[in-house]
Write an enzyme that holds these catalytic residues in place. Structure first.
Site, mmCIF file in Angstrom:
data_model
loop_
_atom_site.group_PDB
_atom_site.id
_atom_site.type_symbol
_atom_site.label_atom_id
_atom_site.label_comp_id
_atom_site.label_asym_id
_atom_site.label_seq_id
_atom_site.Cartn_x
_atom_site.Cartn_y
_atom_site.Cartn_z
ATOM 1 N N CYS A 1 0.361 -0.886 0.037
ATOM 2 C CA CYS A 1 0.274 0.125 -0.234
ATOM 3 C C CYS A 1 0.832 1.813 0.133
ATOM 4 O O CYS A 1 1.558 1.607 0.975
ATOM 5 C CB CYS A 1 -0.801 0.137 1.409
ATOM 6 N N ARG B 1 -0.234 4.574 2.819
ATOM 7 C CA ARG B 1 -0.443 3.602 4.194
ATOM 8 C C ARG B 1 0.063 5.375 5.517
ATOM 9 O O ARG B 1 -0.036 4.944 6.547
ATOM 10 C CB ARG B 1 0.690 2.443 4.494
ATOM 11 N N TRP C 1 -9.145 5.456 -0.021
ATOM 12 C CA TRP C 1 -9.514 5.778 -0.967
ATOM 13 C C TRP C 1 -8.596 6.047 -2.780
ATOM 14 O O TRP C 1 -7.261 5.111 -2.630
ATOM 15 C CB TRP C 1 -9.413 7.891 -1.215
ATOM 16 N N GLU D 1 -4.760 3.202 -10.337
ATOM 17 C CA GLU D 1 -5.668 2.044 -10.194
ATOM 18 C C GLU D 1 -7.142 1.977 -11.284
ATOM 19 O O GLU D 1 -6.800 0.387 -11.919
ATOM 20 C CB GLU D 1 -6.235 1.812 -9.017
HETATM 21 N N1 ARG Z 1 -6.780 -1.685 -7.517
HETATM 22 C C1 ARG Z 1 -8.047 -1.906 -7.170
HETATM 23 C C2 ARG Z 1 -9.087 -1.351 -7.515
HETATM 24 O O1 ARG Z 1 -8.853 -0.831 -9.111
HETATM 25 C C3 ARG Z 1 -8.821 -1.146 -5.440
HETATM 26 C C4 ARG Z 1 -7.434 -1.945 -4.329
HETATM 27 C C5 ARG Z 1 -7.721 -0.697 -3.447
HETATM 28 N N2 ARG Z 1 -6.767 0.396 -3.477
HETATM 29 C C6 ARG Z 1 -7.061 1.817 -2.689
HETATM 30 N N3 ARG Z 1 -7.128 2.775 -3.143
HETATM 31 N N4 ARG Z 1 -7.125 1.573 -1.586
HETATM 32 O O2 ARG Z 1 -10.038 -1.639 -7.246
#
Ligand code: ARG
Length: 388
Positions: free
Chosen positions: A83, A86, A257, A262
């Site tokens: 992460c 964090r 968030w 991602e």
């Molecule tokens: N990578 C995943 C997604 O695109 C989410 C994983 C958790 N990510 C976070 N920022 N807490 O849905």
């Protein structure tokens, strides 16, 4: 000082996909030592310790107080080697649902998580803890990867409408009797699947009212408008095991968030996900006849700009990858000041876009995972289910 060799850092977990955990009593002692050292207000009295150890010796699990549980959850986040976000580990809110008695109450707890975490767009990092697994490791399970997620429907020709990553889970929901919307779209919310030990899984309606879904638009013009892209505001990972002090919470959804990559780089860009780079490049009139025109890279940047712009416009908290990397560096400094080592998994901490432009690129990390932590667990572990 206890005799446990891991008393300073908690117990070591092996990085082999599925963790090998030390015996419960050792884990409980190490956990008490760890939280007591870091946080004197949590130092358990000898009587409290003795009661707890007795509960374990007679076959139970460590009974955690709410402050212990909350700090344990915060430690689990702090020690999550994958992460990048964090730095904010102390801000994690705990929703304690350990008394949830049946599948309905777990479902209600999931909806509450989504409402609490959204907070009008000023997302609050949140973990919801449901009852722990028993001595045999049987506990409640949420079968979904995340509480909000889009279906992936298999078409006859082998292609998929929606998120290919969810195709198997979508099949499962359909087998369990889910009725998808009559007009299927690439962004249909999936239902929740919840099970208790020894019972078949139960299907619950998609969390429509609790999931905020944002339209994704490009800041420079209507390039992407007719694609009608969307994504949900909060990623709530719901299929991992939360371990602390030898206690295993098999249902403990958590969320912070999004970092824009991602969605913009991986969910939209990966060839085995929504695979949007060719279409985005076409709309921006990039030269796709040669790989060396770098059309993929350019389309990737435009997609990420669109995601950031759309979340900003909607007032939903999100971090760009440069700020996130900077924040991880700050976290590393803060941890060093506190006399602790930061472990990390480099391949996860480096953003999937412009990695070498971030200050994390040249750093090296020890990837060992320590307890408390969030761990992968076998999928669909319900023993009595013929569907697993
Ligand atoms: N990578 C995943 C997604 O695109 C989410 C994983 C958790 N990510 C976070 N920022 N807490 O849905």
């Amino acid at each position: 000082m206890s005799r446990c060799p891991f008393s300073r850092w908690g117990s070591v977990l092996r990085l082999t996909g599925r963790a090998t955990l030390p015996p419960r009593l050792e884990s409980a002692k190490a956990f008490f030592d760890l939280i007591g050292q870091e946080n004197p207000s949590l130092r358990p009295t000898p009587a409290r310790k003795e009661r707890a150890f007795r509960a374990i010796r007679s076959g139970g699990t460590l009974p955690l107080t709410r402050p212990e549980l909350k700090y344990g959850c915060q430690l689990a986040w702090r020690q999550s080697v994958r992460c990048i976000g964090r730095q904010f580990w102390k801000q994690l809110d705990l929703l304690d649902h350990r008394t949830a008695a049946d599948e309905e109450e777990i479902y209600e707890g999931c909806l509450r998580h989504l409402r609490h975490a959204f907070h009008g767009g000023a997302l609050r990092p949140t973990v919801t803890v449901f009852p722990a697994a028993d001595g045999e490791d049987h506990g409640p399970r949420i079968w979904n990867y995340q509480l909000s997620r889009f279906a992936g429907y298999r078409r006859k020709n082998g292609s998929i409408l929606g998120d290919p990553m969810e195709a198997d889970f979508t099949d499962l929901c359909l087998r369990l009797g889910w009725k998808p919307p009559r007009q299927k779209s690439p962004f249909d919310l999936l239902p929740l699947v919840i099970s208790l030990p020894g019972r078949p899984p139960r299907l619950f309606p998609p969390p429509h009212a609790e999931t905020v879904i944002l339209p994704i638009r490009h800041p420079d013009g209507p390039y992407l408008d007719s694609l009608d892209l969307r994504w949900y505001a909060i990623p709530v990972v719901s299929n991992m095991l939360l371990e602390m002090g030898g206690v295993r919470f098999t249902a403990a959804p958590f969320s912070g968030w999004y970092m824009e990559t991602e969605i913009g780089a991986r969910n939209f860009g990966d060839p085995d996900r929504y695979n949007l780079l060719p279409e985005v490049a076409r709309r921006f009139r990039l030269d796709r006849s040669r790989r060396s025109s770098l059309w993929r890279d350019r389309a990737l940047v435009e997609l990420n700009r669109a995601v950031l712009h759309s979340f900003q416009k909607a007032g939903v908290r999100m971090m760009d990858h440069h700020s996130a990397a900077q924040s991880h560096l700050t976290f590393e400094k803060e941890e060093q000041k506190a006399g602790r080592k930061v472990r990390g998994l480099w391949s996860w901490l480096i953003p999937p876009l412009s990695g070498s432009t971030t200050p994390l690129w040249n750093r090296t990390y020890d990837p060992t995972e320590y307890s408390p932590n969030f761990l992968p667990q076998p999928p669909y572990s319900n023993p009595s289910s013929s569907l697993s």
